[in-house]
Design an enzyme around this catalytic site. Sequence first.
Site, PDB file in Angstrom:
ATOM      1  N   ARG A 152      -3.785  -5.542   6.151  1.00  0.00           N
ATOM      2  CA  ARG A 152      -3.562  -6.706   5.445  1.00  0.00           C
ATOM      3  C   ARG A 152      -2.789  -7.772   6.324  1.00  0.00           C
ATOM      4  NH1 ARG A 152      -1.359  -5.892  -0.670  1.00  0.00           N
ATOM      5  NH2 ARG A 152       0.873  -5.419   0.650  1.00  0.00           N
ATOM      6  N   THR A 174      -1.609 -13.751   4.086  1.00  0.00           N
ATOM      7  CA  THR A 174      -2.622 -14.123   3.323  1.00  0.00           C
ATOM      8  C   THR A 174      -2.964 -12.839   2.233  1.00  0.00           C
ATOM      9  OG1 THR A 174      -4.145 -13.481   4.563  1.00  0.00           O
ATOM     10  CG2 THR A 174      -3.486 -15.576   4.892  1.00  0.00           C
ATOM     11  N   ASP A 228       5.492   1.140   1.436  1.00  0.00           N
ATOM     12  CA  ASP A 228       4.426   1.299   2.565  1.00  0.00           C
ATOM     13  C   ASP A 228       3.941   2.489   3.134  1.00  0.00           C
ATOM     14  OD1 ASP A 228       3.046   0.974   5.206  1.00  0.00           O
ATOM     15  OD2 ASP A 228       3.498  -1.191   4.889  1.00  0.00           O
TER      16      ASP A 228
HETATM   17  C1  PRP Z   1      -2.210  -0.596   3.176  1.00  0.00           C
HETATM   18  C2  PRP Z   1      -2.962   0.483   2.491  1.00  0.00           C
HETATM   19  C3  PRP Z   1      -4.039  -0.065   2.329  1.00  0.00           C
HETATM   20  C4  PRP Z   1      -3.874  -1.598   1.758  1.00  0.00           C
HETATM   21  C5  PRP Z   1      -3.865  -1.895   0.454  1.00  0.00           C
HETATM   22  O1  PRP Z   1      -2.550  -0.573   4.307  1.00  0.00           O
HETATM   23  O2  PRP Z   1      -3.052   1.504   3.159  1.00  0.00           O
HETATM   24  O3  PRP Z   1      -5.281  -0.346   3.347  1.00  0.00           O
HETATM   25  O4  PRP Z   1      -2.490  -1.996   2.397  1.00  0.00           O
HETATM   26  O5  PRP Z   1      -3.622  -3.145   0.053  1.00  0.00           O
HETATM   27  P1  PRP Z   1      -4.627  -4.045  -0.569  1.00  0.00           P
HETATM   28  O6  PRP Z   1      -5.386  -3.318  -1.650  1.00  0.00           O
HETATM   29  O7  PRP Z   1      -3.975  -5.335  -0.931  1.00  0.00           O
HETATM   30  O8  PRP Z   1      -5.661  -4.441   0.557  1.00  0.00           O
HETATM   31  P2  PRP Z   1      -1.920  -1.753   5.380  1.00  0.00           P
HETATM   32  O9  PRP Z   1      -2.635  -3.082   5.694  1.00  0.00           O
HETATM   33  O10 PRP Z   1      -0.213  -1.676   4.985  1.00  0.00           O
HETATM   34  O11 PRP Z   1      -2.071  -1.077   6.859  1.00  0.00           O
HETATM   35  P3  PRP Z   1      -1.699   0.297   7.431  1.00  0.00           P
HETATM   36  O12 PRP Z   1      -2.386   1.321   6.601  1.00  0.00           O
HETATM   37  O13 PRP Z   1      -1.865   0.390   8.720  1.00  0.00           O
HETATM   38  O14 PRP Z   1       0.189   0.679   7.173  1.00  0.00           O
HETATM   39  N1  URA Z   2       0.221  -1.098   0.862  1.00  0.00           N
HETATM   40  C1  URA Z   2       1.006  -0.081   0.605  1.00  0.00           C
HETATM   41  O1  URA Z   2       1.248   0.813   1.518  1.00  0.00           O
HETATM   42  N2  URA Z   2       1.928  -0.033  -0.247  1.00  0.00           N
HETATM   43  C2  URA Z   2       1.824  -1.081  -1.259  1.00  0.00           C
HETATM   44  O2  URA Z   2       2.480  -1.082  -2.196  1.00  0.00           O
HETATM   45  C3  URA Z   2       0.935  -1.993  -1.125  1.00  0.00           C
HETATM   46  C4  URA Z   2      -0.153  -2.022  -0.268  1.00  0.00           C
END
Ligand code: PRP
Ligand code: URA
Length: 209
Positions: free
Chosen positions: A104, A108, A200
């Site tokens: 993400r 944005t 996270d």
């Molecule tokens: C987190 C999570 C999802 C996403 C969810 O990943 O594992 O993929 O955010 O958010 P959304 O529903 O608003 O899209 P992140 O982008 O933090 O990446 P990561 O898994 O590499 O930490």
């Molecule tokens: N991604 C995460 O890992 N945690 C949240 O709460 C939202 C997005």
Amino acid sequence: MANITVFKHPLIQHKLSILRDINTGSKDFRELTREISTLMAYEVTRDLQLEEIEIETPLQRTKGYALSGKKLGLIPILRAGLGMVDGMLSILPAAKVGHIGLYRDPNTLSPVEYYCKLPHDIAERDIFVLDPMLATGGSASAAIQFLKNRGCKNIKLVNIIAAPEGVEVIKKDHPDVDIFIAGLDEKLNEKGYILPGLGDAGDRLFGTK
Ligand code: PRP
Ligand code: URA
């Protein structure tokens, strides 16, 4: 319209509460994610097709059952979805695993794709998209669209925690995709984090913060 199923199983709920706890370290977080995923795999595969077969016990021939439907594909969304793969594979050992890398954008909150490697016969498989967190729904919706563009038809989304906002996005963008979760939380905060959530997921799994 997409169905949403919240698993109320006591083992799942017990483990989910430990997973949320700020005092749970990465080793236990990984272990719990794996265990919850195994329990969820058992539930999300309830409607797999069976065919009747003949088997021979040490005493006589009898009728038994074998899985007979399409082959399965597990698609973790990198990174955090990786934490769910081993738990699922432990009871679905024949499933093939494809990876979709999305993060993400912190400003944005839109998903940015950076990796994709899928089984060559992905369009022939029943698909489970894996990601512990469904927040705005942007990442999951993009991953599902990506799979549909490659011919996938029967797709299920498996998350550990979801925000209502994310569920609405999937229902709107992909009304054919059923959603399976362990916890439906209250809302997103102003940074797009799920409340109460667990923080996270990627950072907690891999110890990166
Ligand atoms: C987190 C999570 C999802 C996403 C969810 O990943 O594992 O993929 O955010 O958010 P959304 O529903 O608003 O899209 P992140 O982008 O933090 O990446 P990561 O898994 O590499 O930490
Ligand atoms: N991604 C995460 O890992 N945690 C949240 O709460 C939202 C997005």
